[in-house]
Scaffold this motif. Sequence first.
Motif, PDB file in Angstrom:
ATOM      1  N   HIS A 120       0.936  -1.335  -0.191  1.00  0.00           N
ATOM      2  CA  HIS A 120       0.037   0.047   0.042  1.00  0.00           C
ATOM      3  C   HIS A 120       0.842   1.216   0.106  1.00  0.00           C
ATOM      4  O   HIS A 120       0.321   2.243  -0.044  1.00  0.00           O
ATOM      5  N   MET A 121       2.027   1.210   0.394  1.00  0.00           N
ATOM      6  CA  MET A 121       2.954   2.363   0.467  1.00  0.00           C
ATOM      7  C   MET A 121       3.006   3.250  -0.736  1.00  0.00           C
ATOM      8  O   MET A 121       2.933   4.347  -0.450  1.00  0.00           O
ATOM      9  N   ARG A 179       1.025   3.990  -3.166  1.00  0.00           N
ATOM     10  CA  ARG A 179      -0.123   4.873  -3.615  1.00  0.00           C
ATOM     11  C   ARG A 179      -0.299   5.615  -2.356  1.00  0.00           C
ATOM     12  O   ARG A 179      -0.724   6.837  -2.568  1.00  0.00           O
ATOM     13  N   ALA A 180      -0.474   5.296  -1.091  1.00  0.00           N
ATOM     14  CA  ALA A 180      -0.492   6.108   0.138  1.00  0.00           C
ATOM     15  C   ALA A 180       0.435   7.280  -0.003  1.00  0.00           C
ATOM     16  O   ALA A 180      -0.149   8.509   0.333  1.00  0.00           O
ATOM     17  N   ALA A 181       1.621   7.044  -0.321  1.00  0.00           N
ATOM     18  CA  ALA A 181       2.687   8.277  -0.280  1.00  0.00           C
ATOM     19  C   ALA A 181       2.233   9.036  -1.398  1.00  0.00           C
ATOM     20  O   ALA A 181       2.741  10.467  -1.455  1.00  0.00           O
ATOM     21  N   LEU A 182       2.028   8.535  -2.419  1.00  0.00           N
ATOM     22  CA  LEU A 182       1.602   9.338  -3.648  1.00  0.00           C
ATOM     23  C   LEU A 182       0.611  10.471  -3.325  1.00  0.00           C
ATOM     24  O   LEU A 182       0.529  11.506  -3.648  1.00  0.00           O
ATOM     25  N   GLU A 202      -4.027  -3.225  -6.250  1.00  0.00           N
ATOM     26  CA  GLU A 202      -3.254  -2.292  -5.682  1.00  0.00           C
ATOM     27  C   GLU A 202      -2.521  -1.595  -6.760  1.00  0.00           C
ATOM     28  O   GLU A 202      -2.246  -0.318  -6.895  1.00  0.00           O
ATOM     29  N   TYR A 203      -1.851  -2.469  -7.581  1.00  0.00           N
ATOM     30  CA  TYR A 203      -1.048  -1.952  -8.767  1.00  0.00           C
ATOM     31  C   TYR A 203      -2.061  -1.261  -9.613  1.00  0.00           C
ATOM     32  O   TYR A 203      -1.588   0.000  -9.976  1.00  0.00           O
ATOM     33  N   HIS A 204      -3.152  -1.548  -9.890  1.00  0.00           N
ATOM     34  CA  HIS A 204      -4.160  -0.701 -10.705  1.00  0.00           C
ATOM     35  C   HIS A 204      -4.700   0.391  -9.989  1.00  0.00           C
ATOM     36  O   HIS A 204      -5.026   1.444 -10.661  1.00  0.00           O
ATOM     37  N   LYS A 205      -4.874   0.371  -8.731  1.00  0.00           N
ATOM     38  CA  LYS A 205      -5.304   1.566  -7.917  1.00  0.00           C
ATOM     39  C   LYS A 205      -4.328   2.585  -8.096  1.00  0.00           C
ATOM     40  O   LYS A 205      -4.406   3.814  -8.192  1.00  0.00           O
ATOM     41  N   LEU A 206      -2.903   2.253  -8.058  1.00  0.00           N
ATOM     42  CA  LEU A 206      -1.787   3.052  -8.009  1.00  0.00           C
ATOM     43  C   LEU A 206      -1.754   3.676  -9.553  1.00  0.00           C
ATOM     44  O   LEU A 206      -1.464   5.188  -9.424  1.00  0.00           O
TER      45      LEU A 206
END
Length: 176
Positions: free
Chosen positions: A126-127, A129-132, A161-165
């Motif tokens: 999750h890191m 996307r959360a950081a972005l 998660e890759y697609h969410k990013l």
Amino acid sequence: MIRRAFSLLVVLWMLGFLWFAIALPQPAGPEKTDAIVVPTGSGGRIPRGLSLLNAGEAGKMLVTGVDHDVKPREFAAEYDVSSRLMECCVTLGFVALDTRGNARETADWVAQEKVHSIRLVTADWHMRRAALELQSTLPADVTVLRDAVPSSPSLATLFLEYHKLLASWLAQAWPG
């Protein structure tokens, strides 16, 4: 020509996913920050944040995205947090419902608390996307130390998660 362009996109997507799945972010080393921010979610995040707080790596901690039904005394009992530490140093944020909301809630808290550096503690998968999301809401003078909690995510979790990013990155690259 269109097939070549499509093939190139597929290859780039595959290489990106491979990188995303293999090179998960790692825990940070011992570095002090003004505060710790922990988005709720998968296991290990809150204990890691509390451990760092107890070790003096930061002076305060925000747990963002806490369910409205959770009472501070229940949180303290669940994670064995003293009332002194809860009163002085732990803030429970009840506003956020998702990662983007965590970022907004954190940015508001950072401004209110006059924080200039934070340690973001979240799951390794999750890191990014959360950081972005977080860095897009924080002022440029606030530094973010990424401190990933190691996990064993499923292929489905990594895929989602890759697609969410990618969606978050595209939304920021082409707003509106």
